[in-house]
Design an enzyme around this catalytic site. Sequence first.
Site, PDB file in Angstrom:
ATOM      1  N   ARG A 234       0.684  -1.131   0.144  1.00  0.00           N
ATOM      2  CA  ARG A 234      -0.024   0.151  -0.121  1.00  0.00           C
ATOM      3  C   ARG A 234       0.786   1.237   0.214  1.00  0.00           C
ATOM      4  O   ARG A 234       1.928   1.301   0.631  1.00  0.00           O
ATOM      5  CB  ARG A 234      -0.927   0.126   1.255  1.00  0.00           C
ATOM      6  CG  ARG A 234      -2.040  -1.040   1.198  1.00  0.00           C
ATOM      7  CD  ARG A 234      -3.120  -0.265   0.139  1.00  0.00           C
ATOM      8  NE  ARG A 234      -4.213  -1.383   0.131  1.00  0.00           N
ATOM      9  CZ  ARG A 234      -4.590  -2.322  -0.780  1.00  0.00           C
ATOM     10  NH1 ARG A 234      -3.298  -2.741  -1.636  1.00  0.00           N
ATOM     11  NH2 ARG A 234      -5.554  -3.041  -0.608  1.00  0.00           N
ATOM     12  N   ASP A 258       4.454  -0.476  -6.862  1.00  0.00           N
ATOM     13  CA  ASP A 258       3.113  -0.749  -7.615  1.00  0.00           C
ATOM     14  C   ASP A 258       2.043   0.002  -7.081  1.00  0.00           C
ATOM     15  O   ASP A 258       0.844   0.085  -7.436  1.00  0.00           O
ATOM     16  CB  ASP A 258       2.862  -2.347  -7.377  1.00  0.00           C
ATOM     17  CG  ASP A 258       1.504  -2.597  -8.271  1.00  0.00           C
ATOM     18  OD1 ASP A 258       1.284  -2.667  -9.359  1.00  0.00           O
ATOM     19  OD2 ASP A 258       0.801  -3.300  -7.669  1.00  0.00           O
ATOM     20  N   GLU A 263      -2.299   7.504  -5.032  1.00  0.00           N
ATOM     21  CA  GLU A 263      -2.687   6.936  -6.341  1.00  0.00           C
ATOM     22  C   GLU A 263      -4.071   7.203  -6.841  1.00  0.00           C
ATOM     23  O   GLU A 263      -4.550   7.314  -7.874  1.00  0.00           O
ATOM     24  CB  GLU A 263      -2.451   5.231  -6.353  1.00  0.00           C
ATOM     25  CG  GLU A 263      -3.374   4.637  -5.489  1.00  0.00           C
ATOM     26  CD  GLU A 263      -2.874   3.216  -5.232  1.00  0.00           C
ATOM     27  OE1 GLU A 263      -1.857   2.839  -4.919  1.00  0.00           O
ATOM     28  OE2 GLU A 263      -3.636   2.364  -5.255  1.00  0.00           O
ATOM     29  N   HIS A 294      -0.863  -0.374  -9.593  1.00  0.00           N
ATOM     30  CA  HIS A 294      -1.464  -1.299  -8.761  1.00  0.00           C
ATOM     31  C   HIS A 294      -2.119  -2.591  -9.501  1.00  0.00           C
ATOM     32  O   HIS A 294      -3.462  -2.605  -9.265  1.00  0.00           O
ATOM     33  CB  HIS A 294      -2.524  -0.490  -7.987  1.00  0.00           C
ATOM     34  CG  HIS A 294      -3.073  -1.209  -6.866  1.00  0.00           C
ATOM     35  ND1 HIS A 294      -3.241  -0.160  -5.540  1.00  0.00           N
ATOM     36  CD2 HIS A 294      -2.894  -2.477  -6.380  1.00  0.00           C
ATOM     37  CE1 HIS A 294      -3.627  -1.296  -4.591  1.00  0.00           C
ATOM     38  NE2 HIS A 294      -3.334  -2.543  -5.043  1.00  0.00           N
TER      39      HIS A 294
HETATM   40  P1  NAD Z   1      -1.169 -11.291   5.297  1.00  0.00           P
HETATM   41  O1  NAD Z   1      -2.370 -10.754   6.170  1.00  0.00           O
HETATM   42  O2  NAD Z   1      -1.197 -12.620   4.659  1.00  0.00           O
HETATM   43  O3  NAD Z   1       0.387 -10.969   5.663  1.00  0.00           O
HETATM   44  C1  NAD Z   1       0.512  -9.386   6.057  1.00  0.00           C
HETATM   45  C2  NAD Z   1       1.664  -9.754   7.100  1.00  0.00           C
HETATM   46  O4  NAD Z   1       2.272  -8.498   7.592  1.00  0.00           O
HETATM   47  C3  NAD Z   1       1.199 -10.738   8.349  1.00  0.00           C
HETATM   48  O5  NAD Z   1       1.967 -11.768   8.419  1.00  0.00           O
HETATM   49  C4  NAD Z   1       1.552  -9.664   9.501  1.00  0.00           C
HETATM   50  O6  NAD Z   1       1.846 -10.173  10.796  1.00  0.00           O
HETATM   51  C5  NAD Z   1       2.679  -8.840   8.938  1.00  0.00           C
HETATM   52  N1  NAD Z   1       2.916  -7.577   9.573  1.00  0.00           N
HETATM   53  C6  NAD Z   1       1.816  -6.400  10.223  1.00  0.00           C
HETATM   54  N2  NAD Z   1       2.187  -5.561  10.768  1.00  0.00           N
HETATM   55  C7  NAD Z   1       3.730  -5.596  10.702  1.00  0.00           C
HETATM   56  C8  NAD Z   1       4.765  -4.955  10.908  1.00  0.00           C
HETATM   57  N3  NAD Z   1       4.728  -3.852  11.433  1.00  0.00           N
HETATM   58  N4  NAD Z   1       6.025  -5.150  10.473  1.00  0.00           N
HETATM   59  C9  NAD Z   1       6.174  -6.409   9.786  1.00  0.00           C
HETATM   60  N5  NAD Z   1       5.387  -7.373   9.396  1.00  0.00           N
HETATM   61  C10 NAD Z   1       3.961  -6.834   9.592  1.00  0.00           C
HETATM   62  O7  NAD Z   1      -1.324 -10.173   3.967  1.00  0.00           O
HETATM   63  P2  NAD Z   1      -1.031 -10.702   2.488  1.00  0.00           P
HETATM   64  O8  NAD Z   1      -2.280 -11.646   1.704  1.00  0.00           O
HETATM   65  O9  NAD Z   1       0.219 -11.139   2.478  1.00  0.00           O
HETATM   66  O10 NAD Z   1      -1.122  -9.129   1.949  1.00  0.00           O
HETATM   67  C11 NAD Z   1      -0.102  -8.003   2.206  1.00  0.00           C
HETATM   68  C12 NAD Z   1      -0.673  -6.625   1.712  1.00  0.00           C
HETATM   69  O11 NAD Z   1      -0.503  -6.757   0.389  1.00  0.00           O
HETATM   70  C13 NAD Z   1      -2.348  -6.539   1.893  1.00  0.00           C
HETATM   71  O12 NAD Z   1      -2.536  -5.956   3.245  1.00  0.00           O
HETATM   72  C14 NAD Z   1      -2.299  -5.307   0.871  1.00  0.00           C
HETATM   73  O13 NAD Z   1      -2.165  -4.315   1.357  1.00  0.00           O
HETATM   74  C15 NAD Z   1      -1.148  -5.727  -0.167  1.00  0.00           C
HETATM   75  N6  NAD Z   1      -1.740  -6.129  -1.617  1.00  0.00           N
HETATM   76  C16 NAD Z   1      -1.401  -5.332  -2.619  1.00  0.00           C
HETATM   77  C17 NAD Z   1      -1.931  -5.932  -3.933  1.00  0.00           C
HETATM   78  C18 NAD Z   1      -1.439  -5.430  -5.132  1.00  0.00           C
HETATM   79  O14 NAD Z   1      -2.184  -5.600  -6.261  1.00  0.00           O
HETATM   80  N7  NAD Z   1      -0.507  -4.472  -5.113  1.00  0.00           N
HETATM   81  C19 NAD Z   1      -2.626  -7.309  -4.059  1.00  0.00           C
HETATM   82  C20 NAD Z   1      -3.141  -7.791  -2.711  1.00  0.00           C
HETATM   83  C21 NAD Z   1      -2.708  -7.266  -1.582  1.00  0.00           C
END
Ligand code: NAD
Length: 329
Positions: A234, A258, A263, A294
């Site tokens: 994000r 991305d 955005e 994105h």
């Molecule tokens: P997820 O919940 O499986 O993993 C997120 C991880 O981040 C968790 O393991 C959590 O413990 C960790 N985390 C939380 N706070 C933290 C911190 N302060 N320091 C380090 N780690 C921390 O989620 P995911 O499916 O892996 O997705 C992650 C993010 O990717 C989503 O929240 C979303 O914003 C983003 N995303 C982007 C796209 C894109 O098209 N660019 C698509 C899907 C998701």
Amino acid sequence: MKILMYAVLGDEKPYIKEFCQQTGHQVDQLTDYLSEKNVSLAKGYDAIVTQQTVAIPDSVYQQLAEFGIKQITIRQVGYDILDLPAIHQAGLRASNVAAYSPRAIAEYTLTQLMNLIRNNKRYYRATTSGDWQWSAAPQGREIHDLTIAVIGAGRIGSALAEMLHALGAKVLAVDPVYHAQNEAFLDYVDLDQALAQADVVTFHTPLNDETSGMADSAFFDKMKAGSYFLNFARGGLVVTDALLANLRSGKLVGAALDVLPNENEFMSAVSDPKIIPADAQALMAMDNVLLSPHVAFYTDLAIKNMVRISLHDAVALANGQKIENEIFD
Ligand code: NAD
């Protein structure tokens, strides 16, 4: 059941049609995202589904509840656009699609990392202007020679870590939640250790109060000189001015993004480059910065899963059933 689906893309329509044929439910579709302006269109429906990066304000949840709707389902992973206390106060339930295809985002991150370390933007720009010299770019790096810090080793971060490890990279992970099975392909370290050791830092955390602006000046100060920075999670995780300062000084040798904090002002549209915010324009101009709109999630498999899972979950929530993807906090 009658479902209203906001922000529908053309690619989603075949899967929506398939869902209707298989289940007998009716899904009406709007191309606009859900907002105060069009929430009234949800009146008379049993369930709603949307996908958007624009936040949904409190007043919308109250209105949905007044229409007798019991849920709000988003067909995406990141739920920073939702105000969960306001949703629950309005008596609604919320769900996302937590895992439509973590590999889609992980593979795109890997793709852009490969492009970044082999200076492909520089070569593309040079060759299209007639310059075919090697010296159009500095030497590339090889992935198996790099230490890569994954910030947030959840579904996406761990999928990426596993691929990077398979390619021979040393992978470090920073995550407050420990998963023993990840030890097969990464080493858990604290943030300062990761930033001090990594040649590449890549972000895969959710955006929330704790992570907002996490990549700030102090963060970049701790990174190694000559390293790369990636954000495929994000935009709000990164202070763009601090990133720009570190790219301009040469401390960071490249970045791939991305997502950007602002955005919504220009992504998803064809914008005159002159009206794009100055920080984004500065990034666009840099030879060592790869930008994408994105789209890390945007694959056929991901879209199919987003549509199917969100519609099934919306029906289940509206029927008062338990689902794995319900968001509580
Ligand atoms: P997820 O919940 O499986 O993993 C997120 C991880 O981040 C968790 O393991 C959590 O413990 C960790 N985390 C939380 N706070 C933290 C911190 N302060 N320091 C380090 N780690 C921390 O989620 P995911 O499916 O892996 O997705 C992650 C993010 O990717 C989503 O929240 C979303 O914003 C983003 N995303 C982007 C796209 C894109 O098209 N660019 C698509 C899907 C998701």
